[in-house]
Motif scaffolding. Structure first.
Motif, PDB file in Angstrom:
ATOM      1  N   PRO A  17     -36.135 -15.759  72.665  1.00 46.34           N
ATOM      2  CA  PRO A  17     -37.119 -16.443  73.508  1.00 46.34           C
ATOM      3  C   PRO A  17     -37.414 -17.847  72.971  1.00 46.34           C
ATOM      4  N   VAL A  18     -36.462 -18.752  73.141  1.00 47.44           N
ATOM      5  CA  VAL A  18     -36.616 -20.115  72.621  1.00 47.44           C
ATOM      6  C   VAL A  18     -37.703 -20.866  73.380  1.00 47.44           C
ATOM      7  N   HIS A  19     -37.841 -20.557  74.671  1.00 46.52           N
ATOM      8  CA  HIS A  19     -38.896 -21.164  75.481  1.00 46.52           C
ATOM      9  C   HIS A  19     -39.879 -20.090  75.924  1.00 46.52           C
ATOM     10  N   ALA A  20     -41.093 -20.515  76.209  1.00 49.03           N
ATOM     11  CA  ALA A  20     -42.104 -19.620  76.768  1.00 49.03           C
ATOM     12  C   ALA A  20     -41.816 -19.415  78.251  1.00 49.03           C
ATOM     13  N   ARG A  21     -42.482 -18.444  78.810  1.00 56.70           N
ATOM     14  CA  ARG A  21     -42.372 -18.189  80.251  1.00 56.70           C
ATOM     15  C   ARG A  21     -42.855 -19.429  80.999  1.00 56.70           C
ATOM     16  N   GLY A  22     -42.100 -19.822  82.017  1.00 56.92           N
ATOM     17  CA  GLY A  22     -42.456 -21.010  82.790  1.00 56.92           C
ATOM     18  C   GLY A  22     -43.484 -20.720  83.860  1.00 56.92           C
ATOM     19  N   ALA A  23     -43.989 -21.798  84.435  1.00 55.33           N
ATOM     20  CA  ALA A  23     -44.929 -21.672  85.542  1.00 55.33           C
ATOM     21  C   ALA A  23     -44.181 -21.149  86.769  1.00 55.33           C
ATOM     22  N   ALA A  24     -44.916 -20.796  87.800  1.00 54.43           N
ATOM     23  CA  ALA A  24     -44.306 -20.263  89.018  1.00 54.43           C
ATOM     24  C   ALA A  24     -43.212 -21.207  89.520  1.00 54.43           C
ATOM     25  N   GLY A  25     -42.052 -20.639  89.784  1.00 49.14           N
ATOM     26  CA  GLY A  25     -40.943 -21.427  90.298  1.00 49.14           C
ATOM     27  C   GLY A  25     -39.998 -21.962  89.244  1.00 49.14           C
ATOM     28  N   THR A  69     -33.930 -16.450  76.577  1.00 46.11           N
ATOM     29  CA  THR A  69     -34.521 -15.510  77.530  1.00 46.11           C
ATOM     30  C   THR A  69     -35.752 -16.084  78.225  1.00 46.11           C
ATOM     31  N   CYS A  70     -36.254 -17.193  77.720  1.00 47.79           N
ATOM     32  CA  CYS A  70     -37.462 -17.834  78.268  1.00 47.79           C
ATOM     33  C   CYS A  70     -38.636 -16.863  78.367  1.00 47.79           C
ATOM     34  N   SER A  71     -38.657 -15.881  77.458  1.00 48.03           N
ATOM     35  CA  SER A  71     -39.753 -14.907  77.383  1.00 48.03           C
ATOM     36  C   SER A  71     -39.985 -14.190  78.709  1.00 48.03           C
ATOM     37  N   ARG A  72     -38.931 -14.009  79.464  1.00 43.46           N
ATOM     38  CA  ARG A  72     -39.027 -13.384  80.791  1.00 43.46           C
ATOM     39  C   ARG A  72     -37.947 -12.314  80.890  1.00 43.46           C
TER      40      ARG A  72
END
Length: 134
Positions: A17-25, A69-72
């Motif tokens: 998870p290199v990036h956090a979960r993104g905003a909607a979209g 994985t972008c934490s998703r």
């Protein structure tokens, strides 16, 4: 678009998870230093150490395909399918260019294992998909 590829005789996959979960979209948000970047760097460091010592794997080098994985969990599953796509040869007639020629595509990777994901629920989903392709 969120990945690293290192050439080697054998390839280890990595899902972090290199990036956090993104905003909607958007799938990805800001960079996660501790749980993402540090784990990514730890894998790269381990590969450097193994490949740098000829006594560990003589005449072999370990490569890597590391994906974010972008934490998703759903995005991690999509990324796991990227591993599978690289394992399979192209189907006949698949992906023709406008002029009718076949696109340039490298040989299938020799993926020998996948490290990650961070959450066990994601790891279970990814393992179930990868198990279908041995």
């Amino acid at each position: 678009p969120h990945g690293i590829r290192l050439e080697g005789d054998l390839t280890l996959g990595g899902l972090f998870p290199v990036h956090a979960r993104g905003a909607a979209g958007t799938p990805c948000g800001g960079v996660k230093k501790e749980k993402g970047i540090q784990r990514l760097e730890a894998m790269l460091y381990a590969l450097d150490r193994v490949n740098g010592d000829p006594r560990v794997l003589p005449n072999l080098t370990l490569g890597a395909r590391i994906l974010d994985t972008c934490s998703r969990d759903t995005y991690a599953l999509e990324q796991a399918l990227a591993f599978v796509r690289r394992l399979l040869p192209p189907a006949e007639g698949e992906g023709r260019c406008l002029d009718g020629s076949l696109p340039a595509r490298g040989a299938p990777e020799r993926l020998v294992g996948v490290i990650g994901a961070s959450a066990s629920s994601v790891s279970i989903m990814v393992a179930n998909v990868l198990r279908l392709f041995a």
